[in-house]
Motif scaffolding. Structure first.
Motif, PDB file in Angstrom:
ATOM      1  N   LYS A   1     -48.531 -28.481   1.091  1.00 50.34           N
ATOM      2  CA  LYS A   1     -47.774 -27.964   2.236  1.00 50.34           C
ATOM      3  C   LYS A   1     -47.145 -29.069   3.079  1.00 50.34           C
ATOM      4  CE  LYS A   1     -48.980 -23.583   1.630  1.00 50.34           C
ATOM      5  NZ  LYS A   1     -48.015 -22.497   1.349  1.00 50.34           N
TER       6      LYS A   1
ATOM      7  N   ASP B   1     -44.715 -31.350   2.361  1.00 46.43           N
ATOM      8  CA  ASP B   1     -43.253 -31.427   2.285  1.00 46.43           C
ATOM      9  C   ASP B   1     -42.597 -30.322   3.102  1.00 46.43           C
ATOM     10  OD1 ASP B   1     -43.391 -33.642   0.681  1.00 46.43           O
ATOM     11  OD2 ASP B   1     -43.259 -32.519  -1.196  1.00 46.43           O
ATOM     12  N   SER B   2     -43.143 -29.110   3.016  1.00 50.96           N
ATOM     13  CA  SER B   2     -42.563 -28.010   3.785  1.00 50.96           C
ATOM     14  C   SER B   2     -42.772 -28.208   5.281  1.00 50.96           C
ATOM     15  CB  SER B   2     -43.178 -26.678   3.339  1.00 50.96           C
ATOM     16  OG  SER B   2     -44.580 -26.667   3.588  1.00 50.96           O
TER      17      SER B   2
ATOM     18  N   SER C   1     -40.155 -30.821   6.344  1.00 48.29           N
ATOM     19  CA  SER C   1     -38.790 -30.303   6.289  1.00 48.29           C
ATOM     20  C   SER C   1     -38.544 -29.152   7.257  1.00 48.29           C
ATOM     21  CB  SER C   1     -38.475 -29.847   4.864  1.00 48.29           C
ATOM     22  OG  SER C   1     -39.342 -28.798   4.459  1.00 48.29           O
TER      23      SER C   1
ATOM     24  N   THR D   1     -39.777 -26.082   6.950  1.00 46.18           N
ATOM     25  CA  THR D   1     -39.777 -24.778   6.279  1.00 46.18           C
ATOM     26  C   THR D   1     -41.172 -24.190   6.153  1.00 46.18           C
ATOM     27  OG1 THR D   1     -39.925 -25.854   4.106  1.00 46.18           O
ATOM     28  CG2 THR D   1     -37.714 -25.365   4.957  1.00 46.18           C
ATOM     29  N   PHE D   2     -42.142 -24.830   6.784  1.00 45.33           N
ATOM     30  CA  PHE D   2     -43.508 -24.320   6.716  1.00 45.33           C
ATOM     31  C   PHE D   2     -43.600 -22.974   7.413  1.00 45.33           C
ATOM     32  CE2 PHE D   2     -47.785 -23.956   8.602  1.00 45.33           C
ATOM     33  CZ  PHE D   2     -48.548 -23.985   7.438  1.00 45.33           C
TER      34      PHE D   2
END
Length: 455
Positions: A252, A254-255, A258, A260-261
């Motif tokens: 989780k 990277d999200s 970015s 987008t989590f």
């Protein structure tokens, strides 16, 4: 105590203790009437409860532990020694005591020290051995017949020594002196907010928790489906230490970086109740249909010419089936409710940990993983505040080209430590030393300054 010092902590039921015999360690839970096997000896820890950690015990008959009495070392009469061992033949006939004789001594309750002395006296070749061979013989017999163990309190030094000796692969061949350097270079102290990424069975996490003493917060980054804390549980920390321990999956990260989590609101209790009611209604419908089927079957059977006794037996069987289905449906409904509750709690903790990471003000980063350290370090550094230390341990040393082959020269231990400090630079500017060391391709506002590389 005579010297005025207060006694140490005492062994309590439910503790996690470490058994020590010479240089061998084993972590075990302290439970009554539980058989423990350690170094080919079996015993119970019942009598150890209430004694001070560090007490040495003797294993008596029946597997009971008895505190060892301190006795002065008596010089034996067998001090004369030979000049060499060339004339000694190991034919198995030099010992007068048989296996049955030794077993009889044990059954009488004779202590191991006395058994060793009798073995010396009944050996026809002992006095012909050299002094070195005599000491070796005594040490070997003491290890076999003197059932002595010491119960010590778990600590980072003891557990790291235990794991490195018994299962070094589980901790990535991390030596205890290397772990000590990591704690020092990472500036681990009470009140810190630390990020720990490790695949060392929870040993590094436990060491950080011990150093922080239950004050501050720790975020454990983990790969796979959940964190591994086998070694952490051996420390025997109180529940207070786990109140500020958080966990977050690497999948989780990277999200989260970015943006987008998923930050959806948690389901309310009313929504949970609606789901449960829908499922229970579905189960009720199934129950009603099963009852209708049972009635139809009984009506069909009643229409047939069957005796009164057979009809009664059929009704009893149908009643038992209905009761079984009711119990099964009730159990399924409880399982669904428990599963939903656990999912709700896990999702809530995940969002709370994500909020902590978004603050990007961690006081340090510790990485000790079997994975390649570069991508881990570059991604996790985003959550660390400026001017904070980071430490990376990797078990694989870099091998220069045209040099010796790593598989032939590496012994599976050692590795290297990389430590440094996070710094903030203006966008567009580059720091050649840090970018070359960490192979950073794009300019970023946050960089890390490499301080030391320990091999």
């Amino acid at each position: 105590m005579e010297d005025g010092r207060s006694p140490g902590p005492r062994i309590c039921e439910g503790d996690c203790a470490v058994l020590k015999r010479d240089d061998v360690f084993k972590a075990v839970p302290v439970l009554r009437r539980r058989k423990i096997i350690f170094e080919k000896q079996w015993f119970y820890l019942d009598n150890a409860i209430g004694h001070i950690y560090g007490t040495t015990f003797e294993v008596t008959s029946g597997g009971n532990l008895q505190p060892k009495q301190e006795v002065e070392e008596t010089t034996t009469e067998t001090k004369e020694a030979g000049t060499d061992n060339r004339n000694i033949v190991d034919d198995g006939k030099s010992q007068k005591l048989t296996h049955d004789d030794i077993k009889a001594l044990k059954d009488k309750g004779i202590k191991g020290q006395e058994i060793v002395q009798q073995l010396i006296e009944n050996s026809t070749t002992f006095r012909d051995k050299t002094e070195f061979a005599q000491d070796k013989y005594i040490k070997k017999k003491r290890k076999k017949y003197e059932a002595v163990i010491t119960i010590v309190k778990p600590s980072t030094r003891i557990l790291s020594t235990m794991y490195y000796a018994r299962e070094p692969g589980k901790i990535n061949h991390l030596r205890y002196d290397t772990l000590a350097q990591m704690l020092t270079l990472g500036n681990i102290r009470a009140g810190n907010k630390m990020i720990v990424m490790e695949t060392c069975a929870g040993l590094v996490l436990g060491a950080v928790m011990e150093r922080m003493g239950g004050y501050g917060s720790i975020i454990q980054m983990y790969p796979g489906g959940g964190p591994v804390r086998a070694a952490t549980s051996c420390f025997g920390f109180p529940n207070l230490f786990f109140n500020n321990l958080h966990e977050f999956p690497l999948s989780k990260v990277d999200s989260l970086l970015s943006g987008t989590f998923s930050t959806e609101t948690l389901p309310s209790e009313s929504e949970d109740n609606v789901l449960l009611e829908e499922e229970s209604n579905g189960l009720t419908d199934e129950k009603q249909s099963s009852l209708q089927e049972a009635e139809e079957e009984s009506a069909t059977e009643a229409a047939m010419e069957i005796s009164q006794t057979e009809e009664q037996e059929t009704m009893d069987i149908n009643t038992e089936d209905v009761e079984f289905k009711e119990n099964k449906e009730k159990e399924n409904k409880e399982n669904v409710r428990e599963k939903q509750r656990k999912q709700w709690e896990r999702r809530k903790k995940l969002i709370e940990t994500a909020a902590l990471l978004r603050e990007k003000n961690a006081d340090g980063l510790i990485v000790a993983s079997k994975f390649h350290p570069t991508p881990l370090l570059l991604s996790l550094l985003e959550f660390v505040a400026p001017s904070r230390p980071f430490v990376v341990y990797c078990q694989y040393k870099e091998v220069l080209p045209d040099r010796s082959h790593p598989k032939l020269t590496m012994s599976g231990g050692g590795g290297y430590l990389l430590s440094g400090t996070t710094v903030v630079l203006d966008k567009g500017k580059s720091d050649s030393s840090s970018s070359e060391a960490l192979k950073m391709e794009e300019p970023s506002s946050k960089r890390c300054k490499v301080q030391d590389l320990h091999c």
